[in-house]
Design an enzyme around this catalytic site. Structure first.
Site, PDB file in Angstrom:
ATOM      1  CE  LYS A 116      -3.361  -2.811   0.227  1.00  0.00           C
ATOM      2  NZ  LYS A 116      -2.743  -3.635  -0.830  1.00  0.00           N
ATOM      3  NE  ARG A 292      -8.422  -9.782  -7.242  1.00  0.00           N
ATOM      4  CZ  ARG A 292      -8.318  -8.812  -6.338  1.00  0.00           C
ATOM      5  NH1 ARG A 292      -7.141  -8.306  -6.043  1.00  0.00           N
ATOM      6  NH2 ARG A 292      -9.393  -8.320  -5.757  1.00  0.00           N
TER       7      ARG A 292
END
Ligand code: MV4
Length: 508
Positions: A116, A292
Site C-alpha cells: 500500500k 488481477r
C-alpha cells in the site's frame, strides 16, 4: 494466440476462463484438488490435472505443481484467475522463468503496487490523488501525533502490508492515538508479519468506486469505466454494479484518466483495477491497485460489450489494443449478486453440505457465472462463492426488478446461501434510491437479515417443487417422444408421486 492455456484456479472463475479459451479456439487445462475431482471446471476443460489434496496450500497454492502441470500438458501460458497466486510476484516471475507466459501484469508491476505504501508513493509521482497522510510507515507515537495534528482528526491508522481493513484504526483525538497505534501495530504484525503502520486523514462515508483498466504490451492503456462496490460486509464485496449512480460523465472521464496514469506509472499490462474512495463532495482518492481480473468483472463486460477474459488472453499473446477508446459511456445497467454458501439469516456463518438441486435463472439479461452443480460437495476448504448472478437492463430500476426476478428463480437446495439477503437488498428503498456508501450495509444489516435462515419445512417444499417441476418436464418430454405411460407421458408411479407432491404444496 496460444494453443493451450493452464488455468491455475477453480470454481466459477476457472469455468469462466475455460469458456473464453473455447471461444478463441484455445485448448484449456484445468487443475483440480482431490476435493474438486468432479467439479464443473474440471469436467468442462479440455484436460484436467490433479494437483493434490484438498487444502489450498497443498494444491492451488503450489506454484511448483501448477508450473509442472503446465509443462507436462504442453500449455504455453498460465491464467491465475483471482485469489490464490494471482497477485503473487514470485509466482508471476516463476512462470516466466519456466518459459511460460503469465496471463496478467509483469512481476515488476505487481511489485510496484503490491504494498500500500509503495502504491501511495507511486501515485504521488503520477499526479494521482491519495488521501492526505504519510507514505512511509510511522516511526513512533510522537511522529504519529505530529502528523495527526497536521492532518486534523479523525485520522485512520493503516497497516502498510495490509488490506481488507485488517489493522485499521479510526482515531478521533490525540488522547486515543498512542494506544490505537500500539494495537494497530500488534494486529498488523499478527496478520501480516509486518507491523509497519501509516496514517491518513479519515474520509467519512465515502463510496468504494473502482476503475477497470486494460493495457497491452505496446503502451496502449484504456479505462473501461467504473464499478460501484460499496455494498461490502467486513470488507467482502456482496453486490456490485456498473455504472455508479454517483458518477457523472465528467467524473467518469476524470477518474478514468487518473486510473490510466496510475497504471502507466506502474508499468502495467493486461487487466487491472484502481480502487478509489469517492467522497460525497465529489473528490476521489486512490486506495490501491488490484493486479488481477476481479470477481466483479462481469458488470463491466455487460455495459461495455467487451469480453475481458478474451482480451486478457489476446494481450498476453502480444495483440495490440485498438487506439480508439474501447468504452466511452456505459450502455444500460448491470448488477451482480455474489451467491455464497453462507447462512445470511445466521450471521453469514459458512454453510456446508451437498447440493441436491440447483436451478439457475435465465431469460433476457440474466447471466449465471457458477462453479457448482447438483452433487457438488460444499466444504470449508475454499472461498464460499458458489456463483455470481448478474443481470443487465436498460435502466437501474429495470435491472433491480430483473435481479429480483432472477433471484426468485434461483434455487439451490443442500446448503444455506446468501440469496434471501440479496432479495431483501433489492427490496430496500435506500438501495433502490442508490443512497449507499461503504457504511450502508453495516447500518442496514439487522433489517436485511432479520427472519433467520430458511426453515426446514421450506427446504422440503423447495425440494418438492423442484422435483415436481423436474418430473413434469420429464413427463412432457416423454409424451412428446410418444413414450408409454399416462396421459402426460409420466409413468403411473410418477403421476401418483406428482399428485402427492402437488397436494402437499397446496396444503402449505
Ligand atoms: C479508508 C477509509 C476512509 N478514509 N481510508 C478499507 C480497507 C481498504 N480497502 C481501505 N479501506 C478504507 N480506507 C481513509 N483515509 C475507509 C475505508 C473503508 C472501506 C473502503 C472501501 C470499501 C469498504 C470499506 C469499509 C470500511 C472502511
Amino acid at each position: 494466440m496460444f494453443n493451450k492455456v493452464l488455468i491455475a484456479n477453480r470454481g466459477e472463475i476457472a469455468l469462466r476462463i475455460v469458456r473464453a479459451c473455447r471461444e478463441l479456439g484455445v485448448a484449456s487445462v484445468a487443475v483440480y484438488s482431490d476435493a474438486d475431482a468432479s467439479a464443473p471446471h474440471a469436467r468442462e476443460a479440455d484436460e484436467a490435472v490433479n494437483i493434490g489434496p484438498a487444502p489450498s496450500r497443498e494444491s492451488y497454492l503450489r506454484a511448483d505443481k501448477l508450473i509442472e502441470a503446465a509443462k507436462r500438458t504442453g500449455a504455453q501460458a498460465i491464467h491465475p484467475g483471482y485469489g490464490f497466486l494471482s497477485e503473487r510476484e514470485h509466482f508471476a516471475r516463476a512462470v516466466v522463468e519456466a518459459g511460460l507466459v503469465f496471463i496478467g501484469p509483469p512481476a515488476s508491476a505487481i511489485a510496484a503496487v503490491g504494498s500500500k505504501t509503495a502504491a501511495r508513493a507511486l501515485a504521488a509521482t503520477a499526479n494521482v490523488p491519495v488521501v492526505p497522510g504519510t507514505t512511509e510507515p510511522l516511526r513512533d507515537a510522537s511522529e504519529a501525533e505530529s502528523v495527526a495534528k497536521s492532518l486534523g482528526y479523525p485520522v485512520l491508522l493503516k497497516a502498510s502490508a495490509g488490506g481488507g481493513g485488517k489493522g485499521m484504526r479510526i482515531v478521533h483525538s490525540a488522547a486515543e492515538l498512542a494506544s490505537a497505534l500500539a494495537s494497530a501495530k500488534r494486529e498488523a504484525m499478527t496478520s501480516f508479519g509486518d507491523d509497519a503502520v501509516y496514517v491518513e486523514k479519515y474520509i467519512a462515508g465515502p463510496r468504494h468506486v473502482e476503475i477497470q483498466v486494460l493495457g497491452d504490451m505496446h503502451g496502449t492503456m484504456h479505462s473501461l469505466g467504473e464499478r460501484e462496490c460499496s455494498i461490502q460486509r467486513r470488507h467482502q464485496k456482496m453486490i456490485e454494479e456498473a455504472p455508479s449512480v454517483a458518477v457523472t460523465p465528467e467524473l467518469r472521464k476524470k477518474m478514468g484518466d487518473t486510473a490510466v496514469r496510475m497504471a502507466k506509472a506502474a508499468g502495467y499490462v493486461n487487466a487491472g483495477t484502481c480502487e478509489f474512495l469517492l467522497a460525497a463532495d465529489g473528490n476521489f482518492y486512490f486506495l490501491e491497485m488490484n493486479t488481477r481480473l476481479q470477481v466483479e468483472h462481469p458488470v463491466t463486460e455487460l455495459v461495455s460489450g467487451l469480453d475481458l477474459v478474451q482480451w486478457q488472453l489476446r494481450i498476453a499473446a502480444g495483440e495490440r489494443l485498438p487506439t480508439a477508446p474501447m468504452m466511452t459511456e456505459p450502455r444500460g445497467w448491470a448488477i451482480e449478486c455474489r451467491i455464497t454458501s453462507e447462512d445470511a439469516g445466521n450471521d453469514f456463518l459458512p454453510s456446508t453440505g451437498t447440493i441436491s438441486f440447483l436451478r439457475v435463472p435465465g431469460g433476457p439479461g440474466v447471466r449465471w457465472d457458477g462453479g457448482v452443480g447438483a452433487g457438488s460437495e460444499i466444504g470449508l476448504h475454499y472461498d464460499p462463492l458458489l456463483g455470481k448472478l448478474i443481470v443487465w437492463a436498460g435502466t437501474r430500476d429495470e435491472a433491480i426488478a430483473r435481479m429480483r426476478r432472477a433471484l426468485l428463480e434461483l434455487t439451490i437446495v443442500g446448503v444455506e446461501t446468501s440469496r434471501d439477503f440479496h432479495l431483501r437488498v433489492m427490496d430496500d428503498v435506500e438501495f433502490q434510491r442508490g443512497a449507499i456508501d461503504i457504511q450502508w450495509l453495516e447500518r442496514r444489516l439487522p433489517s436485511l437479515t432479520a427472519g433467520g435462515s430458511t426453515p426446514d419445512g421450506e427446504i422440503a417444499v423447495a425440494i418438492a417443487a423442484a422435483l415436481l417441476a423436474e418430473s413434469e418436464r420429464a413427463g412432457r418430454l416423454a409424451a412428446s417422444n410418444g413414450a408409454g405411460g399416462t396421459a402426460n407421458g409420466a409413468s403411473s408411479h410418477d403421476a401418483w408421486r406428482d399428485a402427492g407432491i402437488r397436494d402437499g404444496l397446496r396444503r402449505r
